[in-house]
Design a protein around this motif. Structure first.
Motif, mmCIF file in Angstrom:
data_model
loop_
_atom_site.group_PDB
_atom_site.id
_atom_site.type_symbol
_atom_site.label_atom_id
_atom_site.label_comp_id
_atom_site.label_asym_id
_atom_site.label_seq_id
_atom_site.Cartn_x
_atom_site.Cartn_y
_atom_site.Cartn_z
ATOM 1 N N LYS A 147 -4.979 36.344 72.998
ATOM 2 C CA LYS A 147 -4.714 34.918 72.781
ATOM 3 C C LYS A 147 -3.203 34.736 72.712
ATOM 4 N N GLN A 148 -2.756 33.643 73.288
ATOM 5 C CA GLN A 148 -1.324 33.372 73.335
ATOM 6 C C GLN A 148 -1.119 31.872 73.214
ATOM 7 N N ALA A 149 -0.183 31.481 72.381
ATOM 8 C CA ALA A 149 0.134 30.062 72.213
ATOM 9 C C ALA A 149 1.638 29.877 72.340
ATOM 10 N N GLU A 150 2.020 28.829 73.058
ATOM 11 C CA GLU A 150 3.425 28.468 73.167
ATOM 12 C C GLU A 150 3.594 27.101 72.533
ATOM 13 N N LEU A 151 4.469 27.022 71.559
ATOM 14 C CA LEU A 151 4.840 25.751 70.942
ATOM 15 C C LEU A 151 6.236 25.423 71.454
ATOM 16 N N THR A 152 6.323 24.461 72.366
ATOM 17 C CA THR A 152 7.605 24.157 72.997
ATOM 18 C C THR A 152 8.544 23.466 72.016
ATOM 19 N N SER A 153 9.810 23.431 72.376
ATOM 20 C CA SER A 153 10.795 22.763 71.517
ATOM 21 C C SER A 153 10.510 21.266 71.414
ATOM 22 N N ALA A 154 9.754 20.724 72.377
ATOM 23 C CA ALA A 154 9.362 19.311 72.344
ATOM 24 C C ALA A 154 8.082 19.085 71.544
ATOM 25 N N GLY A 155 7.502 20.172 71.002
ATOM 26 C CA GLY A 155 6.312 20.047 70.183
ATOM 27 C C GLY A 155 4.996 20.155 70.930
ATOM 28 N N GLN A 156 5.027 20.443 72.230
ATOM 29 C CA GLN A 156 3.791 20.610 72.991
ATOM 30 C C GLN A 156 3.214 21.996 72.725
ATOM 31 N N LEU A 157 1.897 22.073 72.660
ATOM 32 C CA LEU A 157 1.223 23.339 72.435
ATOM 33 C C LEU A 157 0.410 23.705 73.674
ATOM 34 N N HIS A 158 0.638 24.912 74.172
ATOM 35 C CA HIS A 158 -0.122 25.447 75.301
ATOM 36 C C HIS A 158 -0.810 26.714 74.812
ATOM 37 N N ARG A 159 -2.144 26.793 75.023
ATOM 38 C CA ARG A 159 -2.926 27.938 74.549
ATOM 39 C C ARG A 159 -3.596 28.633 75.733
ATOM 40 N N TYR A 160 -3.631 29.970 75.652
ATOM 41 C CA TYR A 160 -4.244 30.771 76.700
ATOM 42 C C TYR A 160 -5.098 31.867 76.082
#
Length: 104
Positions: free
Chosen positions: A53-66
């Motif tokens: 599992k991998q999650a990216e929380l961008t500097s703009a606050g968007q969350l992308h999950r894989y």
């Protein structure tokens, strides 16, 4: 096209099996140059730590999950590179911190 579909099905099956049979999970956090945060849940497999599992929380606050349920999209994909805690610039974190981001 059939080969691509078969390859994706095999990839999904591999990551799903790792996730479902895992008894030991490791959690990490890292940062990128743009101020985003990356979160990883990894399990041991054949002498390596494989991200399931991998999650990216961008500097703009968007969350992308894989995960095996969502391998990729237009923003990124579940990494296929093993985690090496000795060499990767990642910080070990508690499972609760990972889950808090993942369930956001």
């Amino acid at each position: 096209m059939v080969d691509l579909e078969r390859s994706k099905a095999e990839t999904v099956a591999y990551f799903r099996a790792l996730d479902e049979r895992a008894t030991l999970r490791h959690h990490f956090r890292g940062a990128d140059e743009e101020g985003g945060l990356w979160y990883f849940e990894a399990v041991p497999d054949r002498g390596e730590l494989v991200t399931i599992k991998q999650a990216e929380l961008t500097s703009a606050g968007q969350l992308h999950r894989y995960s095996w349920e969502h391998l990729e999209d237009e923003y990124g994909f579940l990494t296929d590179q093993a985690i090496d805690p000795e060499e990767d610039p990642l910080e070990a974190i508690p499972a609760e911190e990972f889950q808090q981001v993942w369930n956001r």
